[in-house]
Write a protein that holds these residues in place. Sequence first.
Motif, PDB file in Angstrom:
ATOM      1  N   ALA A   1       8.296   7.696  -5.185  1.00  0.00           N
ATOM      2  CA  ALA A   1       8.582   9.281  -5.009  1.00  0.00           C
ATOM      3  C   ALA A   1       9.645   9.507  -4.057  1.00  0.00           C
ATOM      4  O   ALA A   1      10.649  10.344  -4.242  1.00  0.00           O
ATOM      5  N   LYS A   2       9.527   8.912  -2.775  1.00  0.00           N
ATOM      6  CA  LYS A   2      10.692   9.120  -1.912  1.00  0.00           C
ATOM      7  C   LYS A   2      12.134   8.450  -2.425  1.00  0.00           C
ATOM      8  O   LYS A   2      13.214   9.088  -2.220  1.00  0.00           O
ATOM      9  N   LEU A   3      11.913   7.497  -3.095  1.00  0.00           N
ATOM     10  CA  LEU A   3      13.196   6.694  -3.538  1.00  0.00           C
ATOM     11  C   LEU A   3      13.987   7.442  -4.727  1.00  0.00           C
ATOM     12  O   LEU A   3      15.283   7.449  -4.729  1.00  0.00           O
ATOM     13  N   ALA A   4      13.079   8.076  -5.386  1.00  0.00           N
ATOM     14  CA  ALA A   4      13.670   9.012  -6.377  1.00  0.00           C
ATOM     15  C   ALA A   4      14.565  10.163  -5.871  1.00  0.00           C
ATOM     16  O   ALA A   4      15.421  10.691  -6.518  1.00  0.00           O
ATOM     17  N   LYS A   5      14.225  10.475  -4.734  1.00  0.00           N
ATOM     18  CA  LYS A   5      15.063  11.701  -3.896  1.00  0.00           C
ATOM     19  C   LYS A   5      16.263  11.107  -3.219  1.00  0.00           C
ATOM     20  O   LYS A   5      17.127  11.956  -2.772  1.00  0.00           O
ATOM     21  N   MET A   6      16.226   9.828  -3.087  1.00  0.00           N
ATOM     22  CA  MET A   6      17.514   9.201  -2.304  1.00  0.00           C
ATOM     23  C   MET A   6      18.738   8.980  -3.046  1.00  0.00           C
ATOM     24  O   MET A   6      18.337   8.176  -4.138  1.00  0.00           O
TER      25      MET A   6
ATOM     26  N   PRO B   1       0.935  -1.322  -0.135  1.00  0.00           N
ATOM     27  CA  PRO B   1      -0.251   0.182  -0.133  1.00  0.00           C
ATOM     28  C   PRO B   1       0.813   1.158  -0.015  1.00  0.00           C
ATOM     29  O   PRO B   1       0.419   2.341  -0.125  1.00  0.00           O
ATOM     30  N   ALA B   2       2.219   1.165   0.370  1.00  0.00           N
ATOM     31  CA  ALA B   2       3.093   2.331   0.421  1.00  0.00           C
ATOM     32  C   ALA B   2       3.910   2.554  -0.928  1.00  0.00           C
ATOM     33  O   ALA B   2       4.549   3.440  -1.071  1.00  0.00           O
ATOM     34  N   ARG B   3       3.397   1.765  -2.010  1.00  0.00           N
ATOM     35  CA  ARG B   3       4.213   1.692  -3.204  1.00  0.00           C
ATOM     36  C   ARG B   3       4.375   3.229  -3.905  1.00  0.00           C
ATOM     37  O   ARG B   3       5.465   3.555  -4.314  1.00  0.00           O
ATOM     38  N   VAL B   4       3.344   3.896  -4.212  1.00  0.00           N
ATOM     39  CA  VAL B   4       3.369   5.100  -4.732  1.00  0.00           C
ATOM     40  C   VAL B   4       4.268   6.118  -4.018  1.00  0.00           C
ATOM     41  O   VAL B   4       4.975   6.762  -4.453  1.00  0.00           O
ATOM     42  N   GLU B   5       3.897   6.170  -2.721  1.00  0.00           N
ATOM     43  CA  GLU B   5       4.683   7.124  -1.880  1.00  0.00           C
ATOM     44  C   GLU B   5       6.207   6.778  -1.816  1.00  0.00           C
ATOM     45  O   GLU B   5       7.328   7.427  -1.727  1.00  0.00           O
TER      46      GLU B   5
ATOM     47  N   LYS C   1      18.871  12.056   8.857  1.00  0.00           N
ATOM     48  CA  LYS C   1      18.496  10.581   8.519  1.00  0.00           C
ATOM     49  C   LYS C   1      17.065  10.808   8.049  1.00  0.00           C
ATOM     50  O   LYS C   1      16.117  11.330   8.682  1.00  0.00           O
ATOM     51  N   GLU C   2      16.988  10.240   6.871  1.00  0.00           N
ATOM     52  CA  GLU C   2      15.384  10.198   6.332  1.00  0.00           C
ATOM     53  C   GLU C   2      14.980   9.003   5.832  1.00  0.00           C
ATOM     54  O   GLU C   2      16.095   8.073   5.576  1.00  0.00           O
ATOM     55  N   GLY C   3      13.861   8.520   5.752  1.00  0.00           N
ATOM     56  CA  GLY C   3      13.504   7.191   5.314  1.00  0.00           C
ATOM     57  C   GLY C   3      12.165   7.000   5.047  1.00  0.00           C
ATOM     58  O   GLY C   3      11.349   8.233   5.409  1.00  0.00           O
ATOM     59  N   PHE C   4      11.529   5.864   4.879  1.00  0.00           N
ATOM     60  CA  PHE C   4       9.986   5.599   4.827  1.00  0.00           C
ATOM     61  C   PHE C   4       9.999   4.131   5.365  1.00  0.00           C
ATOM     62  O   PHE C   4      10.693   3.182   5.033  1.00  0.00           O
ATOM     63  N   PHE C   5       8.603   3.808   5.640  1.00  0.00           N
ATOM     64  CA  PHE C   5       8.344   2.504   5.959  1.00  0.00           C
ATOM     65  C   PHE C   5       7.892   1.717   4.447  1.00  0.00           C
ATOM     66  O   PHE C   5       6.958   2.397   3.836  1.00  0.00           O
TER      67      PHE C   5
END
Length: 141
Positions: free
Chosen positions: A54-59, A47-51, A74-78
């Motif tokens: 987008a976040k991976l593209a910035k890392m 369910p977190a795929r779209v978000e 430190k940044e990241g996402f679940f």
Amino acid sequence: MKFPVADLAGAEPIEVFTTRIDTIYGATAVILAPGHPLLSKLLEASPARVEADAKLAKMPPGIGENRDLATMEKEGFFTGRYATNPFGGEKIPDWVGNFVLMEYGTGAIMAVPAHDQRDLEFLSQYGLPVRVVVEGKKFKV
């Protein structure tokens, strides 16, 4: 140490790097590098795929010449997935973190925030638990 992925048929376990296996009971998340090869499988049908995309593209996928892991934000996402702690059976969340490196160890860590300053900085900002399992050096938030 290998952490099986919970509720994802056919997924390889996440092999984590640790210098302190005695802290495994304090692991409250598994954190993967942005370029980890298992990441696409973890995000598949999440369910977190779209978000996440987008976040991976910035890392940045690698360490780069100017990244100071000790002082950088430190940044990241679940990922929307969980791993199972092989020592206690507890389900812990799988995250992606910009401070975890493919170039070091396995490209994944077990986050033990009570015993690692970078883990503490990362998990504290996302409200994840801190569990002390070894008495000794204290870290600052």
